[in-house]
Design a protein around this motif. Structure first.
Motif, PDB file in Angstrom:
ATOM      1  N   UNK A 131       0.615  -1.171  -0.074  1.00 32.30           N
ATOM      2  CA  UNK A 131      -0.015   0.063  -0.062  1.00 32.30           C
ATOM      3  C   UNK A 131       0.820   1.163   0.045  1.00 32.30           C
ATOM      4  N   UNK A 132       2.045   1.364   0.445  1.00 31.86           N
ATOM      5  CA  UNK A 132       3.097   2.573   0.459  1.00 31.86           C
ATOM      6  C   UNK A 132       3.413   2.724  -1.054  1.00 31.86           C
ATOM      7  N   UNK A 133       3.710   1.605  -1.794  1.00 31.86           N
ATOM      8  CA  UNK A 133       4.032   1.774  -3.151  1.00 31.86           C
ATOM      9  C   UNK A 133       2.791   2.091  -4.094  1.00 31.86           C
ATOM     10  N   UNK A 134       1.863   1.314  -3.898  1.00 31.89           N
ATOM     11  CA  UNK A 134       0.755   1.396  -4.943  1.00 31.89           C
ATOM     12  C   UNK A 134      -0.514   1.584  -3.930  1.00 31.89           C
ATOM     13  N   UNK A 135      -0.553   3.004  -3.453  1.00 32.21           N
ATOM     14  CA  UNK A 135      -1.839   3.313  -2.394  1.00 32.21           C
ATOM     15  C   UNK A 135      -3.241   3.071  -3.338  1.00 32.21           C
ATOM     16  N   UNK A 136      -3.368   3.003  -4.359  1.00 37.02           N
ATOM     17  CA  UNK A 136      -4.642   2.969  -5.075  1.00 37.02           C
ATOM     18  C   UNK A 136      -4.698   1.454  -5.748  1.00 37.02           C
ATOM     19  N   UNK A 137      -3.682   0.637  -5.564  1.00 33.71           N
ATOM     20  CA  UNK A 137      -3.795  -0.620  -5.910  1.00 33.71           C
ATOM     21  C   UNK A 137      -3.295  -0.940  -7.487  1.00 33.71           C
ATOM     22  N   UNK A 138      -2.985  -1.924  -8.102  1.00 32.62           N
ATOM     23  CA  UNK A 138      -2.770  -2.124  -9.226  1.00 32.62           C
ATOM     24  C   UNK A 138      -3.766  -3.358 -10.070  1.00 32.62           C
ATOM     25  N   UNK A 139      -3.457  -3.203 -11.538  1.00 37.17           N
ATOM     26  CA  UNK A 139      -3.979  -4.434 -11.980  1.00 37.17           C
ATOM     27  C   UNK A 139      -3.222  -5.118 -13.153  1.00 37.17           C
ATOM     28  N   UNK A 140      -3.394  -6.314 -12.957  1.00 34.61           N
ATOM     29  CA  UNK A 140      -2.332  -7.254 -13.673  1.00 34.61           C
ATOM     30  C   UNK A 140      -2.782  -6.998 -15.222  1.00 34.61           C
ATOM     31  N   UNK A 141      -1.920  -6.670 -16.162  1.00 38.56           N
ATOM     32  CA  UNK A 141      -2.185  -6.562 -17.442  1.00 38.56           C
ATOM     33  C   UNK A 141      -2.211  -7.929 -18.270  1.00 38.56           C
ATOM     34  N   UNK A 142      -1.833  -9.120 -17.727  1.00 39.87           N
ATOM     35  CA  UNK A 142      -1.382 -10.209 -18.416  1.00 39.87           C
ATOM     36  C   UNK A 142      -0.925 -11.476 -17.345  1.00 39.87           C
ATOM     37  N   UNK A 143      -0.584 -12.516 -17.798  1.00 35.47           N
ATOM     38  CA  UNK A 143      -0.109 -13.455 -16.830  1.00 35.47           C
ATOM     39  C   UNK A 143       1.408 -13.252 -16.716  1.00 35.47           C
ATOM     40  N   UNK A 144       1.741 -13.836 -15.499  1.00 31.03           N
ATOM     41  CA  UNK A 144       3.285 -14.100 -15.191  1.00 31.03           C
ATOM     42  C   UNK A 144       3.895 -14.900 -16.280  1.00 31.03           C
ATOM     43  N   UNK A 145       4.929 -14.319 -16.434  1.00 28.82           N
ATOM     44  CA  UNK A 145       6.011 -14.912 -17.613  1.00 28.82           C
ATOM     45  C   UNK A 145       7.340 -14.921 -16.865  1.00 28.82           C
ATOM     46  N   UNK A 146       7.963 -16.001 -17.499  1.00 29.64           N
ATOM     47  CA  UNK A 146       9.577 -16.323 -17.152  1.00 29.64           C
ATOM     48  C   UNK A 146      10.424 -15.079 -17.403  1.00 29.64           C
ATOM     49  N   UNK A 147      11.153 -14.451 -16.627  1.00 27.02           N
ATOM     50  CA  UNK A 147      12.075 -13.424 -16.917  1.00 27.02           C
ATOM     51  C   UNK A 147      13.203 -13.961 -17.516  1.00 27.02           C
ATOM     52  N   UNK A 148      13.528 -13.422 -18.797  1.00 22.96           N
ATOM     53  CA  UNK A 148      14.751 -13.809 -19.480  1.00 22.96           C
ATOM     54  C   UNK A 148      16.089 -13.316 -18.799  1.00 22.96           C
ATOM     55  N   UNK A 149      17.053 -14.055 -18.784  1.00 19.52           N
ATOM     56  CA  UNK A 149      18.570 -13.765 -18.233  1.00 19.52           C
ATOM     57  C   UNK A 149      19.037 -13.243 -19.573  1.00 19.52           C
ATOM     58  N   UNK A 150      19.261 -12.060 -19.798  1.00 10.63           N
ATOM     59  CA  UNK A 150      19.891 -11.282 -21.181  1.00 10.63           C
ATOM     60  C   UNK A 150      21.549 -11.796 -21.111  1.00 10.63           C
ATOM     61  N   UNK A 151      21.999 -11.874 -20.004  1.00 15.05           N
ATOM     62  CA  UNK A 151      23.563 -12.122 -20.299  1.00 15.05           C
ATOM     63  C   UNK A 151      23.740 -14.029 -20.681  1.00 15.05           C
ATOM     64  N   UNK A 152      22.807 -14.798 -19.860  1.00 13.31           N
ATOM     65  CA  UNK A 152      22.958 -16.130 -20.068  1.00 13.31           C
ATOM     66  C   UNK A 152      22.212 -16.627 -21.623  1.00 13.31           C
ATOM     67  N   UNK A 153      21.289 -15.888 -21.955  1.00 12.12           N
ATOM     68  CA  UNK A 153      20.403 -16.183 -23.003  1.00 12.12           C
ATOM     69  C   UNK A 153      21.349 -15.657 -24.297  1.00 12.12           C
ATOM     70  N   UNK A 154      20.993 -16.464 -25.408  1.00 14.95           N
ATOM     71  CA  UNK A 154      21.584 -16.170 -26.929  1.00 14.95           C
ATOM     72  C   UNK A 154      20.751 -16.805 -28.050  1.00 14.95           C
ATOM     73  N   UNK A 155      20.279 -15.738 -28.782  1.00 18.82           N
ATOM     74  CA  UNK A 155      19.501 -16.243 -30.158  1.00 18.82           C
ATOM     75  C   UNK A 155      18.167 -17.022 -29.464  1.00 18.82           C
ATOM     76  N   UNK A 156      18.120 -18.066 -29.910  1.00 21.53           N
ATOM     77  CA  UNK A 156      17.040 -18.973 -29.606  1.00 21.53           C
ATOM     78  C   UNK A 156      17.183 -19.594 -28.176  1.00 21.53           C
ATOM     79  N   UNK A 157      18.185 -19.522 -27.493  1.00 20.05           N
ATOM     80  CA  UNK A 157      18.374 -20.304 -26.462  1.00 20.05           C
ATOM     81  C   UNK A 157      17.992 -19.302 -25.131  1.00 20.05           C
ATOM     82  N   UNK A 158      16.963 -19.744 -24.533  1.00 20.78           N
ATOM     83  CA  UNK A 158      16.313 -18.803 -23.508  1.00 20.78           C
ATOM     84  C   UNK A 158      16.672 -19.646 -22.249  1.00 20.78           C
ATOM     85  N   UNK A 159      17.208 -18.480 -21.267  1.00 23.58           N
ATOM     86  CA  UNK A 159      17.681 -18.967 -19.907  1.00 23.58           C
ATOM     87  C   UNK A 159      16.778 -18.155 -18.976  1.00 23.58           C
ATOM     88  N   UNK A 160      16.043 -18.619 -18.012  1.00 22.77           N
ATOM     89  CA  UNK A 160      15.582 -17.945 -16.818  1.00 22.77           C
ATOM     90  C   UNK A 160      16.558 -17.335 -16.134  1.00 22.77           C
TER      91      UNK A 160
END
Length: 137
Positions: free
Chosen positions: A12-41
């Motif tokens: 409530x201190x960060x979002x005193x009026x609340x928030x609305x999720x705009x979509x589902x949760x998704x894995x967060x890409x590790x940009x340093x470990x991922x490359x091209x088509x190889x996805x690393x979370x």
């Protein structure tokens, strides 16, 4: 400085009026470990758990930034509660919320938000009006 790393904050201190999720949760890409088509979370630096991300819309009408991404450190992909009938967005709140300030490449102060979980909004978090204190007395 004694204060280092993520700073625990109340939702409530960060979002005193609340928030609305705009979509589902998704894995967060590790940009340093991922490359091209190889996805690393990405993994949480503190506990090693996989990181997921949820994009939310801040309900504060005066928010400078309307959409924010919140990371969630969890073993399994967090499942959002169902949206209210007729609404494309889900009112949610985050458990175990922390904020980590950092300086961008452009030299500006920014913040990263991370949580330990997400759930249906348990209470209305609307900011009190100017005379709310007088009405409660």
């Amino acid at each position: 400085m004694a204060l280092q790393g993520p700073i625990p904050v109340e939702f409530g201190h960060v979002f005193p009026d609340g928030v609305y999720a705009a979509g589902a949760s998704e894995p967060l890409r590790d940009f340093d470990a991922s490359s091209g088509d190889v996805f690393v979370q990405s993994k949480d630096k503190v506990n090693g758990l996989p990181l997921w991300v949820v994009e939310v819309i801040d309900a504060d009408p005066q928010a400078r930034t309307r959409t924010v991404k919140v990371k969630i450190a969890a073993e399994h992909q967090p499942v959002l509660p169902p949206a209210p009938a007729g609404s494309p967005f889900v009112p949610v709140e985050f458990a175990g919320l922390t904020v980590t300030p950092y300086v961008t490449q452009a030299g500006r102060l920014a913040y990263s938000l991370k949580a330990t979980g997400v759930r249906a909004l348990a209470r209305h978090t609307s900011r009190p009006g100017p005379d709310a204190k007088d009405a409660a007395a």
